[in-house]
Design an enzyme around this catalytic site. Structure first.
Site, short mmCIF file in Angstrom:
data_model
loop_
_atom_site.label_atom_id
_atom_site.label_comp_id
_atom_site.label_asym_id
_atom_site.label_seq_id
_atom_site.Cartn_x
_atom_site.Cartn_y
_atom_site.Cartn_z
N SER A 7 3.31 2.71 0.48
CA SER A 7 3.08 3.12 1.86
C SER A 7 3.92 2.26 2.79
O SER A 7 3.73 1.04 2.86
CB SER A 7 1.60 2.96 2.22
N HIS A 32 5.30 7.00 0.59
CA HIS A 32 4.09 7.43 1.31
C HIS A 32 4.23 7.10 2.80
O HIS A 32 4.47 5.95 3.17
CB HIS A 32 2.88 6.71 0.72
N ASP A 34 2.42 7.32 6.44
CA ASP A 34 1.13 7.45 7.10
C ASP A 34 1.30 7.82 8.57
O ASP A 34 1.83 7.03 9.36
CB ASP A 34 0.35 6.14 7.00
N MET A 36 -0.51 8.69 12.01
CA MET A 36 -1.81 8.47 12.67
C MET A 36 -1.71 8.77 14.16
O MET A 36 -0.68 8.49 14.78
CB MET A 36 -2.23 7.01 12.49
N MET A 67 -2.91 11.98 9.29
CA MET A 67 -4.26 11.60 9.76
C MET A 67 -4.31 11.94 11.24
O MET A 67 -4.34 11.07 12.12
CB MET A 67 -4.49 10.10 9.51
N MET A 136 -9.44 8.97 -0.40
CA MET A 136 -9.30 7.74 0.38
C MET A 136 -10.28 6.71 -0.15
O MET A 136 -11.48 6.98 -0.25
CB MET A 136 -9.60 8.00 1.87
N ASP A 174 -5.80 6.31 -2.34
CA ASP A 174 -5.10 5.68 -1.21
C ASP A 174 -6.00 4.65 -0.54
O ASP A 174 -7.01 5.01 0.07
CB ASP A 174 -4.69 6.77 -0.20
#
Ligand code: DX5
Ligand code: ZN
Length: 221
Positions: A7, A32, A34, A36, A67, A136, A174
């Site tokens: 990540s 990965h 992420d 947000m 997310m 998660m 994750d």
């Protein structure tokens, strides 16, 4: 097959291109990413513009973890930016079937993520629509949190359900994955592992990725 998906949340964002090339050279299988929004999760990160920039330097598939809520309006932009796999949270859409179909229509592989407290029954009806389930193992929002132990049982249940159905779905975990707990998670049935702080806190990325992979493989997933 065991896959390691570093990540970039824990990477040095001022040198993102170099960091991506470094983890790829060190053996990463996916990158990965992420995403947000400060609404679905209490943190803000990156959007499609940065994914597009990453796509230009990355050779490995981009495993993009959204997310954000609402999520549907942004799926075409992330697909266009070069996401290979787009994962949405089942908690982030009222119409999961429609959202998963939209990802497929946009030409991406399809992932669905579940927060720690969300039961696996929430996605049981749509497993045939996905390529990856993401469990998660921390409450999403930040890197560097601790693995939540009850997730091991959830991984076992999810793996059994995938096997019962005879589906070729990757099972990614994750959050909080480290060299010393990846074996247990692999033994429970996961085959793709996100590792943010575990990788980027080290100076030798190849050494840590190879230890992660070695411990997962030894556990005999
Ligand atoms: C958490 C993110 C994770 C996180 C993992 O909200 O989805 O991908 O970056 O970081 P570590 O491996 O440090 O828990
Ligand atoms: Zn993630």
């Amino acid at each position: 097959m065991i896959k390691i998906s570093p990540s970039i949340l824990s990477a040095d964002f001022a040198r993102l291109g170099e960091e991506i090339r470094a983890v790829e050279a060190a053996g990463a299988d996916y990158i990965h990413v992420d995403v947000m929004d400060g609404h679905f999760v209490p943190n803000l990160t990156i959007g499609p513009v940065v994914v597009e920039a990453i796509h230009k330097v990355a050779r490995k598939p981009l495993d993009v973890h959204l997310m954000i809520a609402p999520v549907e309006p942004y799926i075409p932009a992330f697909a266009k930016a070069g996401a290979h796999l787009l994962t949405v949270h089942c908690e982030a859409t009222h119409h999961l079937d429609r959202t998963l179909n939209l990802i497929r229509e946009q030409g991406c592989r399809v992932g669905v993520a579940l927060n720690p407290a969300t039961p696996i029954s929430q996605v049981a009806a749509v497993l045939h629509l996905v390529d990856m389930v993401v469990l998660m193992s921390v409450n999403p929002g930040f890197g560097g949190q601790s693995f939540i132990p009850y997730l091991l049982q959830k991984v076992r249940e999810m793996r059994s359900l995938i096997q019962e159905r005879g589906l070729a779905i990757e099972l990614e975990v994750d959050g909080g994955i480290k060299v010393d707990n990846i074996g247990q998670v692999a033994a429970a049935g996961a085959d793709v592992f996100v590792a943010g702080s575990a990788v980027f806190s080290q100076t030798d990325y190849a050494a840590v990725i190879s230890r992660l992979r070695g411990n997962a493989e030894a556990a005999g997933s």
